[in-house]
Design a protein around this motif. Sequence first.
Motif, mmCIF file in Angstrom:
data_model
loop_
_atom_site.group_PDB
_atom_site.id
_atom_site.type_symbol
_atom_site.label_atom_id
_atom_site.label_comp_id
_atom_site.label_asym_id
_atom_site.label_seq_id
_atom_site.Cartn_x
_atom_site.Cartn_y
_atom_site.Cartn_z
ATOM 1 N N ILE A 40 23.986 48.905 28.627
ATOM 2 C CA ILE A 40 25.022 49.133 27.612
ATOM 3 C C ILE A 40 25.135 47.840 26.826
ATOM 4 C CG2 ILE A 40 27.448 49.722 27.167
ATOM 5 C CD1 ILE A 40 27.521 50.918 30.022
ATOM 6 N N PHE A 41 25.290 47.929 25.493
ATOM 7 C CA PHE A 41 25.299 46.715 24.676
ATOM 8 C C PHE A 41 26.278 46.828 23.515
ATOM 9 C CE2 PHE A 41 23.286 44.331 21.032
ATOM 10 C CZ PHE A 41 23.635 43.070 21.481
ATOM 11 N N SER A 42 26.998 45.729 23.266
ATOM 12 C CA SER A 42 27.854 45.594 22.086
ATOM 13 C C SER A 42 27.432 44.342 21.333
ATOM 14 C CB SER A 42 29.333 45.475 22.485
ATOM 15 O OG SER A 42 30.128 45.120 21.364
ATOM 16 N N GLU A 43 27.138 44.479 20.062
ATOM 17 C CA GLU A 43 26.756 43.305 19.266
ATOM 18 C C GLU A 43 27.925 42.343 19.116
ATOM 19 O OE1 GLU A 43 24.990 44.382 15.582
ATOM 20 O OE2 GLU A 43 23.255 45.373 16.513
ATOM 21 N N GLU A 44 29.133 42.883 19.167
ATOM 22 C CA GLU A 44 30.334 42.044 19.117
ATOM 23 C C GLU A 44 30.769 41.695 20.537
ATOM 24 O OE1 GLU A 44 31.781 40.859 16.368
ATOM 25 O OE2 GLU A 44 30.237 41.854 15.150
ATOM 26 N N GLU A 45 31.310 40.516 20.730
ATOM 27 C CA GLU A 45 31.764 40.127 22.055
ATOM 28 C C GLU A 45 32.961 40.973 22.475
ATOM 29 O OE1 GLU A 45 34.666 36.326 21.289
ATOM 30 O OE2 GLU A 45 32.501 35.935 21.258
ATOM 31 N N CYS A 46 33.072 41.194 23.766
ATOM 32 C CA CYS A 46 34.095 42.083 24.311
ATOM 33 C C CYS A 46 35.030 41.364 25.271
ATOM 34 C CB CYS A 46 33.435 43.236 25.072
ATOM 35 S SG CYS A 46 32.276 44.227 24.120
ATOM 36 N N GLN A 47 36.326 41.566 25.086
ATOM 37 C CA GLN A 47 37.283 41.202 26.118
ATOM 38 C C GLN A 47 37.000 42.124 27.303
ATOM 39 O OE1 GLN A 47 39.539 38.637 25.758
ATOM 40 N NE2 GLN A 47 38.517 38.289 23.797
ATOM 41 N N THR A 48 36.979 41.577 28.509
ATOM 42 C CA THR A 48 36.500 42.359 29.645
ATOM 43 C C THR A 48 37.435 42.251 30.843
ATOM 44 O OG1 THR A 48 34.242 41.904 28.904
ATOM 45 C CG2 THR A 48 34.504 42.789 31.126
ATOM 46 N N ALA A 49 37.649 43.402 31.472
ATOM 47 C CA ALA A 49 38.426 43.459 32.715
ATOM 48 C C ALA A 49 37.597 44.204 33.750
ATOM 49 C CB ALA A 49 39.752 44.179 32.478
ATOM 50 N N ASN A 73 34.838 33.215 30.395
ATOM 51 C CA ASN A 73 36.244 33.436 30.079
ATOM 52 C C ASN A 73 36.511 34.908 29.755
ATOM 53 O OD1 ASN A 73 38.924 32.608 29.806
ATOM 54 N ND2 ASN A 73 38.701 32.218 27.608
ATOM 55 N N ASN A 74 35.950 35.779 30.602
ATOM 56 C CA ASN A 74 36.141 37.228 30.513
ATOM 57 C C ASN A 74 35.586 37.832 29.230
ATOM 58 O OD1 ASN A 74 37.520 37.514 33.062
ATOM 59 N ND2 ASN A 74 39.308 36.580 32.086
ATOM 60 N N ILE A 75 34.505 37.259 28.748
ATOM 61 C CA ILE A 75 33.797 37.808 27.594
ATOM 62 C C ILE A 75 32.461 38.371 28.080
ATOM 63 C CG2 ILE A 75 32.655 37.311 25.399
ATOM 64 C CD1 ILE A 75 35.666 37.211 25.193
ATOM 65 N N SER A 76 32.154 39.603 27.652
ATOM 66 C CA SER A 76 30.848 40.194 27.966
ATOM 67 C C SER A 76 30.315 40.907 26.736
ATOM 68 C CB SER A 76 30.956 41.183 29.126
ATOM 69 O OG SER A 76 31.660 42.342 28.731
ATOM 70 N N GLN A 77 29.023 41.199 26.768
ATOM 71 C CA GLN A 77 28.410 41.978 25.690
ATOM 72 C C GLN A 77 27.459 43.046 26.215
ATOM 73 O OE1 GLN A 77 27.570 38.248 22.922
ATOM 74 N NE2 GLN A 77 27.255 40.124 21.748
ATOM 75 N N SER A 232 32.418 51.808 49.553
ATOM 76 C CA SER A 232 31.096 51.239 49.308
ATOM 77 C C SER A 232 31.130 49.726 49.155
ATOM 78 C CB SER A 232 30.487 51.857 48.047
ATOM 79 O OG SER A 232 29.272 51.221 47.704
ATOM 80 N N THR A 233 29.958 49.113 49.346
ATOM 81 C CA THR A 233 29.800 47.666 49.201
ATOM 82 C C THR A 233 29.619 47.240 47.751
ATOM 83 O OG1 THR A 233 27.405 47.875 49.476
ATOM 84 C CG2 THR A 233 28.717 47.524 51.457
ATOM 85 N N ASN A 234 29.300 48.174 46.868
ATOM 86 C CA ASN A 234 28.920 47.836 45.487
ATOM 87 C C ASN A 234 29.880 48.377 44.440
ATOM 88 O OD1 ASN A 234 26.483 47.349 47.089
ATOM 89 N ND2 ASN A 234 25.448 47.114 45.139
ATOM 90 N N ASP A 235 31.030 48.869 44.874
ATOM 91 C CA ASP A 235 31.975 49.476 43.930
ATOM 92 C C ASP A 235 32.377 48.514 42.820
ATOM 93 O OD1 ASP A 235 31.922 51.626 45.595
ATOM 94 O OD2 ASP A 235 33.911 51.340 46.433
ATOM 95 N N MET A 236 32.334 49.008 41.607
ATOM 96 C CA MET A 236 32.724 48.189 40.455
ATOM 97 C C MET A 236 33.203 49.102 39.327
ATOM 98 S SD MET A 236 30.314 45.843 37.938
ATOM 99 C CE MET A 236 29.742 44.767 39.231
ATOM 100 N N LEU A 237 34.225 48.669 38.653
ATOM 101 C CA LEU A 237 34.696 49.344 37.445
ATOM 102 C C LEU A 237 35.000 48.263 36.424
ATOM 103 C CD1 LEU A 237 37.445 52.124 37.257
ATOM 104 C CD2 LEU A 237 37.006 50.494 35.429
ATOM 105 N N CYS A 238 34.339 48.312 35.276
ATOM 106 C CA CYS A 238 34.602 47.310 34.229
ATOM 107 C C CYS A 238 34.946 48.008 32.922
ATOM 108 C CB CYS A 238 33.410 46.373 34.045
ATOM 109 S SG CYS A 238 31.933 47.150 33.410
ATOM 110 N N VAL A 239 35.783 47.357 32.127
ATOM 111 C CA VAL A 239 36.173 47.847 30.802
ATOM 112 C C VAL A 239 35.840 46.773 29.786
ATOM 113 C CG1 VAL A 239 38.034 48.733 29.355
ATOM 114 C CG2 VAL A 239 38.072 49.159 31.823
ATOM 115 N N MET A 240 35.093 47.144 28.755
ATOM 116 C CA MET A 240 34.687 46.224 27.683
ATOM 117 C C MET A 240 35.362 46.646 26.381
ATOM 118 S SD MET A 240 30.631 46.333 28.662
ATOM 119 C CE MET A 240 30.095 45.148 27.403
ATOM 120 N N ALA A 241 36.075 45.734 25.736
ATOM 121 C CA ALA A 241 36.817 46.032 24.504
ATOM 122 C C ALA A 241 36.342 45.120 23.381
ATOM 123 C CB ALA A 241 38.317 45.855 24.733
ATOM 124 N N ASN A 242 35.671 45.699 22.353
ATOM 125 C CA ASN A 242 35.089 44.856 21.298
ATOM 126 C C ASN A 242 35.943 44.716 20.042
ATOM 127 O OD1 ASN A 242 34.703 47.251 19.883
ATOM 128 N ND2 ASN A 242 32.496 47.345 20.227
#
Length: 411
Positions: A40-49, A73-77, A232-242
Motif C-alpha cells: 500500500i502506498f501514499s505519495e503524501e506522508e501519513c499521520q499514523t496510528a 515520529n509516526n509518519i508512514s507512506q 496471534s503473535t503477529n496481530d497488527m492494525l494500522c491507520v494511515m491518514a494523508n
Amino acid sequence: MNMFNLTKVEGGVCAPAGFKANGLNCGLNPVKEKNDLGVIFSEEECQTAAVYTQNKVKGAPIIVTKENLKKSNNISQAVIVNSKNANTCNADGEEKAQMMCKLIADELNIPKERVIVASTGVIGQILPIDPIKDHVAELAKGISEKGNIEAAHAIMTTDTVKKEYAVKFELDGKVCTIGGMAKGSGMIHPNMATTLNFVTTDVDIDASLLQEALNKIVKITYNCLSVDGDTSTNDMLCVMANGLAKNKTISQKGSDYDIFCDALYDVLMNLTKMLAKDGEGASKMIECTCNGAQTLDIAIKVAKSVVSSSLFKCAIFGEDANWGRILCAIGYTDAEFEIDKVDVSIKSKVGEILVCKNGSGVEFSEEKAKTILEEDEIYVIVDLKQGNEQAKAWGCDLTYDYVKINGDYRS
C-alpha cells in the motif's frame, strides 16, 4: 455510536484520495494463482496510528514497525506485507523485516523508516528473502489506484474471501473517505488488535488524536471478536491518514472528531463482522449484544464471554437452542452483576425467540428455535437490566472443519 450520513463505497484501501496498492505471487506460496506479497502506498506522508498484539511472543515485523514509527515520529507512506510465513521466532527475523522495508522503500524512493512491515502465516519457519527481493520491483511498478483487490488477496492465509470495506462522509464541507482491508480466519482472540488490518484515510487529523480514536474504536470492535480463543503473535492494525481531503485539521475533540470516530467505527465494525463470518471452518456468524449493563466494560465482557464459549459455538453449529450454555458463559464472566435479572433471546432474519427470563428458562417452540438457528447469521441478545450501557461481540460456530484445518496447517 451515532452514524452521520455514511455512504459505503468500493475501493478498499484505495478508496481514499492518494492511496495506491498492489499484490502478486512472489513464490512464498507455491500456488502461483495466490498472491503472497502486497503493498500500500501514499505519495503524501501519513499521520499514523497502530495497535499490536499483546502476546509476549511478537513477530519480528511488529518490532521493526514499532521502531520505524518511533524514528519517523509516526509518519508512514507505505506498507509491505507477505503471507504464508509469519517471520516469527527466527534469529534473523528482524534483519529480514528490515530488509523488506529497505527493498520497497528504495523502489518507492522514500525513507525506510516510513515503511510499515507485516507478515502472516506459519510461525517458526525462516522467511526466504530472495523471492521478495526478486519481485519487489514488479510489485512497486504495478501499484495503482485499483490495486486494492490484489493487495487484499495478498494477505489471505486460510481466509476464504477477501475482506474490504470503505465509507465516504463529510467533514468541514469536504468529502472524506476511510477504507480498510483485513485478513484473519483462525488464531483470533484479540487484545489491542487482531490479525492483520490496514486502514487508510484522506482525513487531515493530528497523530495523537488518530491514535486515541483508534484505541477507542478497537476496544468496541476488534477486541470484541473471538474465533477460537488464540491471540496471534503477529496481530497488527494500522491507520494511515494523508490529509488529502483538505478538511480543517482535526487537532482537538469536537464534532469533526466525533464524525471521524463514527466513520472509523463503521469500517472496523464491518471488517470485524467479516472476520467473524470467515472464521476457520465456520458455517455461521454469531453476534451477541449485551444491553442493560452498569458499565461498558461489563457489557463487553459479557458479550465476548458468550461468543467465546466453545460449548455454545458447538451448539450453534448443531442448531441446538441450548440456552443454558449462554447463561453459563454469562455466569463465569469476570464482572459483577445479578444473574437472576438476566433475559436472553436468540434471533436471525426469520424471527426471534425468548429463551430465558430473569435467569430462568421459559417455554418456547423448539421447532421455531431450530428454524431461527438454520440461518447463517445468528444474533444473541442479553439484557442484564441493571444499567444503560451496551456492547456487541462477534464470533462464529465451531465445526469439524476447524479441527481439520488446524490439524494440517503447515502443509
